[in-house]
Design a protein around this motif. Structure first.
Motif, PDB file in Angstrom:
ATOM      1  N   LEU A 109       0.829  -1.211   0.000  1.00 17.24           N
ATOM      2  CA  LEU A 109       0.000   0.000   0.000  1.00 17.24           C
ATOM      3  C   LEU A 109       0.858   1.253   0.000  1.00 17.24           C
ATOM      4  O   LEU A 109       0.564   2.232  -0.701  1.00 17.24           O
ATOM      5  N   PHE A 110       1.940   1.244   0.785  1.00 15.47           N
ATOM      6  CA  PHE A 110       2.820   2.410   0.860  1.00 15.47           C
ATOM      7  C   PHE A 110       3.459   2.685  -0.498  1.00 15.47           C
ATOM      8  O   PHE A 110       3.476   3.831  -0.956  1.00 15.47           O
ATOM      9  N   VAL A 111       3.959   1.637  -1.141  1.00 15.49           N
ATOM     10  CA  VAL A 111       4.601   1.808  -2.449  1.00 15.49           C
ATOM     11  C   VAL A 111       3.584   2.300  -3.478  1.00 15.49           C
ATOM     12  O   VAL A 111       3.862   3.226  -4.255  1.00 15.49           O
ATOM     13  N   MET A 112       2.399   1.703  -3.494  1.00 16.71           N
ATOM     14  CA  MET A 112       1.369   2.113  -4.440  1.00 16.71           C
ATOM     15  C   MET A 112       0.973   3.574  -4.210  1.00 16.71           C
ATOM     16  O   MET A 112       0.872   4.360  -5.155  1.00 16.71           O
ATOM     17  N   ALA A 113       0.787   3.945  -2.943  1.00 14.57           N
ATOM     18  CA  ALA A 113       0.407   5.324  -2.622  1.00 14.57           C
ATOM     19  C   ALA A 113       1.527   6.299  -2.967  1.00 14.57           C
ATOM     20  O   ALA A 113       1.257   7.434  -3.381  1.00 14.57           O
ATOM     21  N   ALA A 114       2.788   5.874  -2.825  1.00 13.72           N
ATOM     22  CA  ALA A 114       3.913   6.733  -3.204  1.00 13.72           C
ATOM     23  C   ALA A 114       3.833   7.073  -4.694  1.00 13.72           C
ATOM     24  O   ALA A 114       4.050   8.217  -5.103  1.00 13.72           O
ATOM     25  N   GLY A 115       3.496   6.070  -5.502  1.00 13.97           N
ATOM     26  CA  GLY A 115       3.322   6.315  -6.929  1.00 13.97           C
ATOM     27  C   GLY A 115       2.176   7.264  -7.202  1.00 13.97           C
ATOM     28  O   GLY A 115       2.286   8.187  -8.027  1.00 13.97           O
ATOM     29  N   PHE A 116       1.062   7.061  -6.510  1.00 14.20           N
ATOM     30  CA  PHE A 116      -0.092   7.946  -6.692  1.00 14.20           C
ATOM     31  C   PHE A 116       0.221   9.369  -6.221  1.00 14.20           C
ATOM     32  O   PHE A 116      -0.291  10.342  -6.786  1.00 14.20           O
ATOM     33  N   ALA A 117       1.048   9.501  -5.185  1.00 13.03           N
ATOM     34  CA  ALA A 117       1.434  10.835  -4.710  1.00 13.03           C
ATOM     35  C   ALA A 117       2.194  11.584  -5.797  1.00 13.03           C
ATOM     36  O   ALA A 117       1.955  12.779  -6.031  1.00 13.03           O
ATOM     37  N   VAL A 118       3.097  10.875  -6.474  1.00  9.77           N
ATOM     38  CA  VAL A 118       3.830  11.497  -7.581  1.00  9.77           C
ATOM     39  C   VAL A 118       2.852  11.928  -8.676  1.00  9.77           C
ATOM     40  O   VAL A 118       2.940  13.035  -9.218  1.00  9.77           O
TER      41      VAL A 118
END
Length: 419
Positions: free
Chosen positions: A111-120
């Motif tokens: 979830l953290f990695v996926m959300a990091a991508g969405f944040a970008v």
């Protein structure tokens, strides 16, 4: 006239791509509200532990937002979109090994990695949309993008409920009665439910990234002369600091409420109200957010934003209070209605927080983004209260959030600059 037509056709494909991204990341973000009860069962978690889903997701936004802005300034919007898509896709694919092992920390990493991508992607998308066309139409394009994002958020709970929750709930007493082998088989089958949706999501994100690679996107330069001021300089703008607090409590309250609607519905112990059906209250919440945002365009033209914020804060407080003191369907309906009253809070608190910042506006907007960490902190706090004293009492936390928003509407937004 011919020039304008050429320009519009040039911007059409990039706009479709960016708006599609907004749909998918809002869809993914609001799957979390169903992921919480799903993982609570699949990994046998407490309310506090299951709420860490939101901590992982919104914590990533908090950590990545500022570095993402720096990266985009250096590498450009196109590279920002491709990078964000690939990072988010990696996060989605990580759900497969997490489900295979049923190790909860692996789900949180995914979830953290996926959300990091969405944040970008999110840091990239809004400013990019404003530049894809003539400046006069920027607000209209942003409104359309927000509506498409809200559509994804509205669809997500019902879609996730169909994919991850059972038509008939499996009682905890039934699970407790399983033998060791039966329990292992049951939990493995539960974990397997999450694999197809996230593999498909990851594949979609990769396909969009490939499309972006082979699509000629307009190369847009940032305006010169609008450099950010040092972060610490923003400390002299008290109303902006209060605005960061308003963003914290606004995001925290909304995420906290939708995170625990299904759990709250189960507490009433109504046989016909399964987890799958309870998810419809989250769908109603997000649908009312969409309706409220559409109406907000007209409301904010007729009333002062701080007055609208005060009204919305009081109304949301009343709805949550009624949800606490009542039971069953009426209580859950009150929680859904909160979505309507909170729908236009974000643009209000943002505009009030940025008031009179002038050359500090870029710095102020970056600092304002940090308030999103409320979505990472409020749900676990509610989960802890639910585990210790009961689910009803956990909704006192959103009440506190709306009291702060009322303070910001009445007093906190007033511009005061320290010497």
């Amino acid at each position: 006239m011919e020039n304008k037509k050429v320009n519009y056709s040039k911007f059409l494909v990039p706009l479709i791509i960016v708006m599609a991204l907004m749909f998918f990341w809002n869809l993914s973000r609001n799957i979390n509200d169903v992921l919480i009860p799903y993982l609570k069962r699949a990994c046998q978690l407490t309310d506090f532990q299951s709420s860490l889903v939101q901590s992982a997701f919104f914590g990533a936004y908090f950590v990545v937002a500022l570095p993402a802005g720096w990266y985009i300034q250096k590498k450009g919007y196109r590279n920002g979109i491709i990078t964000g898509l690939l990072i988010a896709a990696i996060g989605a694919f990580l759900f497969y090994p997490a489900a295979e092992t049923r190790v909860y920390s692996l789900f949180l990493i995914a979830l953290f990695v996926m959300a990091a991508g969405f944040a970008v992607l999110e840091v990239t998308a809004s400013p990019y949309i404003t530049k894809l066309g003539d400046p006069e139409g920027a607000s209209s394009r942003l409104s359309m993008a927000a509506a498409i994002g809200s559509l994804g958020a509205t669809i997500a709970p019902s879609l996730a409920a169909l994919l991850l929750l059972h038509e008939e709930d499996v009682a905890q007493a039934t699970i407790d009665a399983f033998s060791a082998i039966e329990l292992e088989t049951f939990l493995s089958s539960e974990a397997d439910l999450v694999k197809p949706p996230y593999i498909i999501l990851g594949a979609i994100l990769v396909v969009i990234a490939i499309i972006v690679v082979f699509t000629k996107l307009p190369s847009i330069q940032e305006e010169q002369g609008g450099d950010k001021k040092p972060l610490l300089d923003i400390l002299k703008f008290k109303h902006t600091l209060y605005g960061v607090g308003a963003e914290f409590f606004y995001v925290g309250a909304e995420v906290g409420i939708v995170s625990f609607i299904i759990r709250y519905a189960k507490w009433f112990n109504l046989p016909e109200l399964t987890e799958q059906k309870s998810a419809q209250y989250i769908t109603a919440f997000m649908a009312l957010v969409l309706i409220g945002r559409l109406l907000g365009v007209y409301i904010l033209k007729r009333f002062k934003p701080q007055h609208v914020l005060a009204f919305c804060s009081i109304s949301a407080f009343i709805m949550v209070f009624l949800a606490i003191i009542t039971n069953g369907y009426f209580s859950l309906t009150c929680l859904s209605i909160v979505g309507f009253f909170t729908s236009i809070i974000y643009p209000i608190i943002f505009s009030l927080s940025m008031k009179d910042l002038k050359e500090y506006t870029k710095t102020g907007s970056s600092v304002f983004l940090l308030g999103i960490v409320g979505g990472a902190i409020v749900p676990p706090l509610m989960g802890y209260i639910s585990d210790t004293v009961g689910i009803k009492y956990s909704f006192i936390i959103p009440l506190v959030c709306y009291v702060y928003l009322l303070f910001f509407a009445l007093k906190g937004h007033v511009v005061k600059i320290k010497a």
